[in-house]
Design a protein around this motif. Structure first.
Motif, PDB file in Angstrom:
ATOM      1  N   CYS A  59       0.836  -1.208   0.000  1.00 44.11           N
ATOM      2  CA  CYS A  59       0.000   0.000   0.000  1.00 44.11           C
ATOM      3  C   CYS A  59       0.868   1.254   0.000  1.00 44.11           C
ATOM      4  CB  CYS A  59      -0.935  -0.001   1.203  1.00 44.11           C
ATOM      5  SG  CYS A  59      -2.263  -1.221   1.124  1.00 44.11           S
ATOM      6  N   MET A  60       1.961   1.231   0.763  1.00 43.73           N
ATOM      7  CA  MET A  60       2.845   2.388   0.800  1.00 43.73           C
ATOM      8  C   MET A  60       3.564   2.577  -0.531  1.00 43.73           C
ATOM      9  SD  MET A  60       2.415   3.925   3.666  1.00 43.73           S
ATOM     10  CE  MET A  60       0.704   3.459   3.318  1.00 43.73           C
ATOM     11  N   TYR A  61       3.878   1.475  -1.208  1.00 44.91           N
ATOM     12  CA  TYR A  61       4.491   1.600  -2.531  1.00 44.91           C
ATOM     13  C   TYR A  61       3.509   2.264  -3.500  1.00 44.91           C
ATOM     14  CZ  TYR A  61       6.594   0.601  -6.996  1.00 44.91           C
ATOM     15  OH  TYR A  61       7.131   0.744  -8.246  1.00 44.91           O
ATOM     16  N   VAL A 117      -6.344  -3.744   5.327  1.00 45.37           N
ATOM     17  CA  VAL A 117      -5.084  -3.402   4.661  1.00 45.37           C
ATOM     18  C   VAL A 117      -4.483  -4.635   3.994  1.00 45.37           C
ATOM     19  CG1 VAL A 117      -2.679  -2.722   5.083  1.00 45.37           C
ATOM     20  CG2 VAL A 117      -4.549  -1.389   6.069  1.00 45.37           C
ATOM     21  N   ILE A 118      -4.574  -5.778   4.666  1.00 43.42           N
ATOM     22  CA  ILE A 118      -4.040  -7.015   4.084  1.00 43.42           C
ATOM     23  C   ILE A 118      -4.742  -7.340   2.779  1.00 43.42           C
ATOM     24  CG2 ILE A 118      -3.889  -9.520   4.389  1.00 43.42           C
ATOM     25  CD1 ILE A 118      -3.422  -8.995   7.381  1.00 43.42           C
ATOM     26  N   VAL A 119      -6.066  -7.308   2.786  1.00 39.45           N
ATOM     27  CA  VAL A 119      -6.833  -7.613   1.580  1.00 39.45           C
ATOM     28  C   VAL A 119      -6.536  -6.591   0.487  1.00 39.45           C
ATOM     29  CG1 VAL A 119      -9.157  -7.761   0.605  1.00 39.45           C
ATOM     30  CG2 VAL A 119      -8.666  -8.800   2.830  1.00 39.45           C
ATOM     31  N   THR A 120      -6.521  -5.322   0.849  1.00 38.50           N
ATOM     32  CA  THR A 120      -6.277  -4.264  -0.139  1.00 38.50           C
ATOM     33  C   THR A 120      -4.916  -4.416  -0.800  1.00 38.50           C
ATOM     34  OG1 THR A 120      -7.666  -2.702   1.097  1.00 38.50           O
ATOM     35  CG2 THR A 120      -6.100  -1.770  -0.472  1.00 38.50           C
ATOM     36  N   GLY A 121      -3.875  -4.592   0.014  1.00 41.70           N
ATOM     37  CA  GLY A 121      -2.528  -4.712  -0.534  1.00 41.70           C
ATOM     38  C   GLY A 121      -2.374  -5.898  -1.452  1.00 41.70           C
ATOM     39  N   LEU A 122      -2.870  -7.057  -1.030  1.00 45.11           N
ATOM     40  CA  LEU A 122      -2.693  -8.278  -1.822  1.00 45.11           C
ATOM     41  C   LEU A 122      -3.511  -8.248  -3.110  1.00 45.11           C
ATOM     42  CD1 LEU A 122      -2.619 -11.005   0.975  1.00 45.11           C
ATOM     43  CD2 LEU A 122      -0.704  -9.834  -0.138  1.00 45.11           C
ATOM     44  N   VAL A 123      -4.700  -7.668  -3.049  1.00 50.61           N
ATOM     45  CA  VAL A 123      -5.533  -7.592  -4.260  1.00 50.61           C
ATOM     46  C   VAL A 123      -4.948  -6.596  -5.259  1.00 50.61           C
ATOM     47  CG1 VAL A 123      -7.779  -6.894  -5.167  1.00 50.61           C
ATOM     48  CG2 VAL A 123      -7.661  -8.355  -3.137  1.00 50.61           C
ATOM     49  N   LEU A 124      -4.542  -5.430  -4.781  1.00 44.23           N
ATOM     50  CA  LEU A 124      -4.026  -4.401  -5.688  1.00 44.23           C
ATOM     51  C   LEU A 124      -2.688  -4.788  -6.311  1.00 44.23           C
ATOM     52  CD1 LEU A 124      -4.940  -1.068  -3.856  1.00 44.23           C
ATOM     53  CD2 LEU A 124      -6.171  -2.250  -5.687  1.00 44.23           C
ATOM     54  N   LEU A 125      -1.971  -5.694  -5.662  1.00 42.12           N
ATOM     55  CA  LEU A 125      -0.702  -6.160  -6.223  1.00 42.12           C
ATOM     56  C   LEU A 125      -0.890  -6.733  -7.624  1.00 42.12           C
ATOM     57  CD1 LEU A 125       2.317  -6.921  -5.913  1.00 42.12           C
ATOM     58  CD2 LEU A 125       1.569  -9.037  -4.797  1.00 42.12           C
ATOM     59  N   ILE A 126      -2.046  -7.330  -7.852  1.00 42.63           N
ATOM     60  CA  ILE A 126      -2.329  -7.963  -9.142  1.00 42.63           C
ATOM     61  C   ILE A 126      -2.283  -6.953 -10.291  1.00 42.63           C
ATOM     62  CG2 ILE A 126      -4.077  -9.244 -10.449  1.00 42.63           C
ATOM     63  CD1 ILE A 126      -5.155 -10.242  -7.744  1.00 42.63           C
ATOM     64  N   PHE A 127      -2.579  -5.694  -9.997  1.00 41.90           N
ATOM     65  CA  PHE A 127      -2.745  -4.700 -11.054  1.00 41.90           C
ATOM     66  C   PHE A 127      -1.486  -3.879 -11.327  1.00 41.90           C
ATOM     67  CE2 PHE A 127      -6.870  -5.492  -9.086  1.00 41.90           C
ATOM     68  CZ  PHE A 127      -7.638  -5.804 -10.199  1.00 41.90           C
ATOM     69  N   ILE A 128      -0.414  -4.134 -10.605  1.00 38.08           N
ATOM     70  CA  ILE A 128       0.817  -3.368 -10.823  1.00 38.08           C
ATOM     71  C   ILE A 128       1.477  -3.819 -12.121  1.00 38.08           C
ATOM     72  CG2 ILE A 128       3.110  -2.819  -9.923  1.00 38.08           C
ATOM     73  CD1 ILE A 128       2.009  -3.158  -7.122  1.00 38.08           C
ATOM     74  N   ARG A 129       1.738  -2.877 -12.993  1.00 39.22           N
ATOM     75  CA  ARG A 129       2.332  -3.166 -14.291  1.00 39.22           C
ATOM     76  C   ARG A 129       3.417  -2.136 -14.592  1.00 39.22           C
ATOM     77  NH1 ARG A 129      -0.317  -6.872 -13.364  1.00 39.22           N
ATOM     78  NH2 ARG A 129      -1.863  -7.981 -14.608  1.00 39.22           N
ATOM     79  N   GLY A 130       4.230  -2.427 -15.628  1.00 41.44           N
ATOM     80  CA  GLY A 130       5.161  -1.429 -16.138  1.00 41.44           C
ATOM     81  C   GLY A 130       6.582  -1.648 -15.661  1.00 41.44           C
TER      82      GLY A 130
END
Length: 274
Positions: free
Chosen positions: A196-198, A244-257
């Motif tokens: 989340c901080m990243y 926060v755990i759910v948010t961080g792990l789910v959003l990790l899927i969408f990191i690209r680039g």
């Protein structure tokens, strides 16, 4: 060998970046921080004021850790680079990470029994939180991210490694008597929080914002956990860590680039949307 040669070799070593240099830096910081903490241990002898214990036992050692990191940044010439604008832009969905962390920080602060906690304890934790946010974010979302990007890793790798090393920093709580299960749960939480901080770093475009967001997290958790108010919101605020755990792990899927930072004192970058 002249002093200039030594400085140049030192800077060239770190400019190459990479995951193992990131790990080396985190381990070196942790060992120096632990050694520095011993300097303040004698000051706790005979102290029974809880606020003073937090200030001397938590705030001062982490402040020393922050100074160590500033000295490292000065030695590598990276301070301006770290606190300058981010080389790639974030996407709107990344604000979800900021919103979830901020929402539960506000809820926790709103459900603290400030009368029971006392002004001294609140101030001590706010100061400690500021030092914690600065040191831990400069280390992991500052130096580690910078090192990983200099080596040309994809952004998902940068995010995972910076979050993982942030989590590893907290594994040392085992040495202070924390149970293995509690430590495992803390590692899961800190990994997701690190993600989340990243994302906060990415979407806000500057390291100062995850520092401040982190700076409000630790005080809100410790104050609300120790001095919970009798309020219907208290139970909702207690859901912050799972959220926060759910948010961080789910959003990790969408990191690209990818962003690759060329080595050298004047670092520029390719701008890549992610």
């Amino acid at each position: 060998m002249t002093e200039h040669d030594v400085t140049s070799r030192w800077r060239r070593f770190w400019e190459r970046g990479g995951w193992w240099r990131s790990l080396l830096l985190v381990v070196a910081y942790y060992l120096l921080f632990q050694a520095g903490s011993l300097l303040f241990a004698p000051l706790l002898a005979g102290v029974d004021d809880p606020a003073m214990i937090v200030f001397v036992g938590t705030a001062l050692p982490i402040a020393l850790g922050g100074l160590i990191l500033v000295a490292f940044g000065w030695s590598t010439g990276w301070l301006r680079e770290l606190f300058g604008p981010q080389p790639i832009r974030g996407r709107a969905w990344m604000w979800i990470a900021v919103a979830v962390v901020l929402l539960f920080n506000v809820l926790r602060f709103a459900t603290v029994d400030y009368g029971e906690a006392g002004a001294g304890m609140v101030i001590a934790w706010l100061v400690a939180g500021l030092f914690i946010g600065f040191a831990e974010e400069v280390l992991t979302r500052g130096f580690v991210v910078n090192l990983m990007r200099k080596a040309g890793y994809r952004e998902i790798v940068v995010a995972v490694v910076s979050a993982a090393l942030f989590a590893v920093l907290h594994s040392g709580n085992l040495l202070s008597g924390q149970s293995p299960l509690a430590t495992l749960l803390q590692l899961v939480y800190t990994f997701a929080f690190g993600l989340c901080m990243y994302l906060a770093l990415r979407v806000t475009g500057n390291l100062i914002w995850p520092i401040l967001l982190h700076a409000t997290t630790d005080p809100s958790i410790f104050l609300q956990t120790t001095y919970p108010a009798d309020s219907p919101l208290t139970g909702i605020a207690a859901l912050g860590n799972p959220a926060v755990i759910v948010t961080g792990l789910v959003l990790l899927i969408f990191i690209r680039g990818r962003v690759s930072l060329p080595a050298g004192p004047n670092v520029t970058s390719d701008r890549v949307s992610a």
